[in-house]
Design a protein around this motif. Structure first.
Motif, PDB file in Angstrom:
ATOM      1  N   GLU A 112       0.642  -1.162  -0.025  1.00 50.88           N
ATOM      2  CA  GLU A 112      -0.113  -0.101  -0.003  1.00 50.88           C
ATOM      3  C   GLU A 112       0.695   1.232   0.024  1.00 50.88           C
ATOM      4  O   GLU A 112       0.301   2.514  -0.167  1.00 50.88           O
ATOM      5  CB  GLU A 112      -0.832  -0.048   1.285  1.00 50.88           C
ATOM      6  CG  GLU A 112      -1.826  -1.169   1.229  1.00 50.88           C
ATOM      7  CD  GLU A 112      -2.702  -1.079   0.197  1.00 50.88           C
ATOM      8  OE1 GLU A 112      -3.345  -0.152  -0.314  1.00 50.88           O
ATOM      9  OE2 GLU A 112      -3.542  -2.369  -0.301  1.00 50.88           O
ATOM     10  N   GLY A 113       2.233   1.063   0.247  1.00 42.83           N
ATOM     11  CA  GLY A 113       2.804   2.252   0.349  1.00 42.83           C
ATOM     12  C   GLY A 113       2.725   3.116   1.363  1.00 42.83           C
ATOM     13  O   GLY A 113       3.001   4.185   1.617  1.00 42.83           O
ATOM     14  N   ALA A 114       2.103   2.649   2.367  1.00 41.35           N
ATOM     15  CA  ALA A 114       1.788   3.197   3.885  1.00 41.35           C
ATOM     16  C   ALA A 114       2.800   3.301   5.004  1.00 41.35           C
ATOM     17  O   ALA A 114       2.993   4.389   5.642  1.00 41.35           O
ATOM     18  CB  ALA A 114       0.327   2.719   4.299  1.00 41.35           C
ATOM     19  N   GLY A 115       3.661   2.485   4.928  1.00 42.65           N
ATOM     20  CA  GLY A 115       4.778   2.246   5.875  1.00 42.65           C
ATOM     21  C   GLY A 115       4.412   1.916   7.234  1.00 42.65           C
ATOM     22  O   GLY A 115       5.332   1.888   8.246  1.00 42.65           O
TER      23      GLY A 115
ATOM     24  N   ASP B  83     -11.012  12.848   0.222  1.00 43.26           N
ATOM     25  CA  ASP B  83     -11.147  11.305   0.145  1.00 43.26           C
ATOM     26  C   ASP B  83     -12.438  11.236   1.135  1.00 43.26           C
ATOM     27  O   ASP B  83     -12.669  11.958   2.205  1.00 43.26           O
ATOM     28  CB  ASP B  83     -10.210  11.000   1.203  1.00 43.26           C
ATOM     29  CG  ASP B  83     -10.029   9.305   0.982  1.00 43.26           C
ATOM     30  OD1 ASP B  83     -10.837   8.754   0.526  1.00 43.26           O
ATOM     31  OD2 ASP B  83      -8.964   8.536   1.557  1.00 43.26           O
ATOM     32  N   LEU B  84     -13.564  10.438   0.828  1.00 42.68           N
ATOM     33  CA  LEU B  84     -14.635  10.369   1.277  1.00 42.68           C
ATOM     34  C   LEU B  84     -14.874   9.613   2.559  1.00 42.68           C
ATOM     35  O   LEU B  84     -14.115   8.587   2.705  1.00 42.68           O
ATOM     36  CB  LEU B  84     -15.879   9.607   0.425  1.00 42.68           C
ATOM     37  CG  LEU B  84     -16.004  10.320  -1.205  1.00 42.68           C
ATOM     38  CD1 LEU B  84     -17.117   9.568  -1.898  1.00 42.68           C
ATOM     39  CD2 LEU B  84     -16.340  11.774  -1.121  1.00 42.68           C
TER      40      LEU B  84
ATOM     41  N   THR C 154      -4.713  11.057  -6.893  1.00 38.66           N
ATOM     42  CA  THR C 154      -4.131  11.548  -5.790  1.00 38.66           C
ATOM     43  C   THR C 154      -4.658  10.715  -4.367  1.00 38.66           C
ATOM     44  O   THR C 154      -3.736  10.707  -3.418  1.00 38.66           O
ATOM     45  CB  THR C 154      -4.170  12.960  -5.578  1.00 38.66           C
ATOM     46  OG1 THR C 154      -5.442  13.227  -5.508  1.00 38.66           O
ATOM     47  CG2 THR C 154      -3.609  13.658  -6.794  1.00 38.66           C
ATOM     48  N   ILE C 155      -5.519  10.373  -4.119  1.00 35.49           N
ATOM     49  CA  ILE C 155      -5.934   9.660  -2.942  1.00 35.49           C
ATOM     50  C   ILE C 155      -5.882   8.045  -3.020  1.00 35.49           C
ATOM     51  O   ILE C 155      -6.439   7.432  -2.363  1.00 35.49           O
ATOM     52  CB  ILE C 155      -7.507  10.120  -2.397  1.00 35.49           C
ATOM     53  CG1 ILE C 155      -8.584   9.722  -3.560  1.00 35.49           C
ATOM     54  CG2 ILE C 155      -7.448  11.368  -2.264  1.00 35.49           C
ATOM     55  CD1 ILE C 155      -9.919   9.996  -2.808  1.00 35.49           C
TER      56      ILE C 155
ATOM     57  N   ASP D 178      -7.729   8.056 -19.036  1.00 31.90           N
ATOM     58  CA  ASP D 178      -7.265   8.833 -20.003  1.00 31.90           C
ATOM     59  C   ASP D 178      -7.379  10.313 -19.569  1.00 31.90           C
ATOM     60  O   ASP D 178      -6.443  10.986 -20.190  1.00 31.90           O
ATOM     61  CB  ASP D 178      -8.071   9.012 -21.253  1.00 31.90           C
ATOM     62  CG  ASP D 178      -7.842   7.251 -21.964  1.00 31.90           C
ATOM     63  OD1 ASP D 178      -6.857   6.485 -21.626  1.00 31.90           O
ATOM     64  OD2 ASP D 178      -8.746   6.857 -22.882  1.00 31.90           O
ATOM     65  N   ASP D 179      -8.082  10.710 -18.869  1.00 31.51           N
ATOM     66  CA  ASP D 179      -8.062  12.322 -18.245  1.00 31.51           C
ATOM     67  C   ASP D 179      -6.909  12.508 -17.425  1.00 31.51           C
ATOM     68  O   ASP D 179      -6.753  13.676 -17.084  1.00 31.51           O
ATOM     69  CB  ASP D 179      -9.116  12.272 -17.431  1.00 31.51           C
ATOM     70  CG  ASP D 179      -9.414  11.581 -16.130  1.00 31.51           C
ATOM     71  OD1 ASP D 179      -8.410  11.047 -15.578  1.00 31.51           O
ATOM     72  OD2 ASP D 179     -10.664  11.656 -15.597  1.00 31.51           O
ATOM     73  N   GLY D 180      -5.974  11.443 -17.060  1.00 34.17           N
ATOM     74  CA  GLY D 180      -4.763  11.780 -16.408  1.00 34.17           C
ATOM     75  C   GLY D 180      -5.130  12.506 -14.899  1.00 34.17           C
ATOM     76  O   GLY D 180      -4.154  12.462 -14.177  1.00 34.17           O
ATOM     77  N   LYS D 181      -6.234  12.393 -14.447  1.00 33.30           N
ATOM     78  CA  LYS D 181      -6.515  12.862 -13.165  1.00 33.30           C
ATOM     79  C   LYS D 181      -7.357  11.710 -12.157  1.00 33.30           C
ATOM     80  O   LYS D 181      -7.216  11.724 -11.063  1.00 33.30           O
ATOM     81  CB  LYS D 181      -7.763  13.975 -13.106  1.00 33.30           C
ATOM     82  CG  LYS D 181      -7.351  15.360 -13.968  1.00 33.30           C
ATOM     83  CD  LYS D 181      -8.373  16.350 -13.563  1.00 33.30           C
ATOM     84  CE  LYS D 181      -9.794  15.849 -13.748  1.00 33.30           C
ATOM     85  NZ  LYS D 181     -10.496  16.958 -13.501  1.00 33.30           N
ATOM     86  N   THR D 182      -8.064  10.774 -12.849  1.00 40.52           N
ATOM     87  CA  THR D 182      -8.718   9.621 -12.036  1.00 40.52           C
ATOM     88  C   THR D 182      -7.989   8.225 -12.469  1.00 40.52           C
ATOM     89  O   THR D 182      -7.334   8.013 -13.353  1.00 40.52           O
ATOM     90  CB  THR D 182     -10.032   9.766 -12.310  1.00 40.52           C
ATOM     91  OG1 THR D 182     -10.254   9.414 -13.722  1.00 40.52           O
ATOM     92  CG2 THR D 182     -10.765  11.081 -11.995  1.00 40.52           C
TER      93      THR D 182
END
Length: 477
Positions: free
Chosen positions: A164-167, A347-348, A373-374, A383-387
């Motif tokens: 998860e990369g959470a450490g 983040d919901l 990002t979350i 393809d939108d590069g955001k999601t």
């Protein structure tokens, strides 16, 4: 003589036959009536002792939690609430229980008190019901996957990667405390440790399962995972079990189909095979709800809630659509949410997820296409590069139940995302190899088993749905 279970006897109509049963005394009243339970069912069978012809010293030893062996005649019961009872002809005490020392007396105990006696709490109706349901859920999980062509894979418990990369991981080392060798930089020299590198207890078997999916097609893991998150809440455990299927050639839509079908199948199995336990837990939850303020009470009973998930189609909604619904809803505008919905990309929280399920759509919900990002590095970038092609399955009363995604199968995109997050390619060289040699679209999800048990049993604290909870400052038993 063959021993019968209490469950078998309660469903038997072979009256006037001699039977043999063993179990533990739940109650003994009037020096005559034993309520006997052997763990096979939530229900006790009444065993009637001929106290006039029974040794007085033996009667004194029939105490709560004593283990006994009973031979007698199965007869129709003269009392209410039961069809059969055993007329005792022979009684033997297998194990005494001192009533002055036994802590789990036949009365209501707080859940906190029972956690302090986790080795004995299984002898209560509540915990025996919870653990039988847990067992049935576990079987239902394996049954579904085995019947649908999945291969069961045992992924490592000790790992050198952080999926998860959470450490927040527990370290595994063979070094003696305060005697670990140091390298020239003054850091611990893990090259001299047992595995020759820094290792931890796993937080997920997903990455390893992906490698097997790329050869076996359909795989699943179901095993213990660990997280060193210092959270003393009703939703966190340091040791818990995860269900993680991975399927080659499945895109996000197929992943959502799989998660919905899987959940409905497992809940359907429990509804069919745990009726007595679920009825008991349903009644228990109803009584618990009565003690809450009106505004905090659930609109549905336990069994009703399970059927609500098992029988309703899951509504599929993009994160962006859900964000717009939440931003414009009355609770948000009136500042009733603890975490206000303001800007796209947040983040919901559980309160938002429950609003979508319980108030807006009034059915289970699958949210998809979350902000990149979350979410984790391995999720496929849109393809939108955001999601990313992520999905969460939301349940009533609990919020997120399942988290999953279509995995990023493109080597260049995956390497770029890892670089952005400072994830060392050398540590995950084997994971990247799967994108070099026959890469393909694939997807999977993770479901915390204890969270599923929590939902299915109606319990309010996750520490009460695992036999021996591991939490901060607590590794008792």
């Amino acid at each position: 003589m063959k021993r019968s279970s209490v469950k078998e006897l309660l469903h038997s109509d072979k009256f006037l036959q001699e039977v043999h049963v063993k179990g533990w005394v739940r109650t003994f009243r009037s020096n005559r009536f034993i309520a006997l339970n052997d763990g096979s069912t939530i229900n006790n069978i009444q065993c009637v002792v001929d106290f006039e012809n029974t040794d007085e010293e033996l009667l004194k030893r029939i105490t709560t939690s004593a283990a006994v062996s009973i031979t007698g005649t199965l007869v129709e019961s003269e009392g209410k609430g039961q069809n059969v009872e055993v007329k005792v002809t022979k009684l033997e005490i297998l194990g005494d229980s001192n009533p002055d020392e036994y802590p789990i007396q036949p009365k209501k105990h707080s859940l906190e008190f029972l956690r302090e006696n986790a080795h004995l709490r299984i002898r209560t109706n509540t915990f025996s019901a919870v653990m039988r349901v847990r067992s049935a859920l576990s079987f239902g999980v394996h049954k579904y996957f085995q019947e649908n062509g999945f291969n069961y894979v045992n992924t490592p418990i000790i790992t050198g990667s952080d999926a998860e990369g959470a450490g927040e991981m527990f370290h595994v080392s063979n070094f003696e405390t305060n005697k670990a060798p140091l390298n020239e930089e003054g850091n611990i020299d893990y090259t001299k440790d047992f595995f020759g590198k820094e290792t931890n207890l796993t937080v997920s078997g997903q990455l390893e399962a992906e490698t097997y999916a790329m050869a076996l097609g359909k795989v699943y893991t179901f095993g213990p995972t660990f997280r060193a998150e210092n959270s003393n809440t009703t939703r966190h455990l340091a040791e818990f079990w995860m269900i993680e299927p991975e399927v080659a050639f499945n895109d996000l839509d197929a992943n959502m189909d799989l998660s919905e079908d899987f959940i409905k199948s497992v809940l359907g199995y429990v509804l069919e095979n745990c009726k007595d336990d679920l009825e008991f837990l349903d009644n228990r939850l109803t009584q618990e709800e009565k003690s809450k303020p009106q505004a905090e009470r659930s609109d549905m009973g336990l069994i009703e809630k399970l059927n609500f998930v098992a029988e309703n189609n899951f509504k599929r909604v993009s994160y962006t659509e859900a964000f717009d619904i939440l931003r414009n809803c009355k609770p948000n505008k009136k500042k009733k949410f603890q975490f206000p919905i303001t800007e796209w990309g947040v983040d919901l929280q559980s309160e938002h997820e429950r609003y979508l399920v319980e108030k807006h759509f009034k059915c289970p919900v699958i949210l998809f296409d979350y902000p990149a990002t979350i979410k984790a590095f391995y999720m496929r970038l849109n393809d939108d590069g955001k999601t990313v092609r992520a999905m969460d399955v939301l349940f009533p009363g609990i919020g997120e139940m399942v988290g999953g995604s279509q995995r990023e199968e493109r080597l260049d995109v995956l390497k770029s995302k890892m670089a952005e997050l400072n994830i060392d390619e050398e540590e995950l060289w084997w994971y990247l190899d799967t994108r070099k040699f026959g890469t393909a679209v694939h997807s999977g999800f993770g479901l915390g088993f204890e969270r599923l048990v929590l939902f299915t049993t109606g319990m309010s604290n996750i520490r009460d749905v695992i036999p021996f909870p591991r939490t901060p400052q607590n590794a008792e038993f």
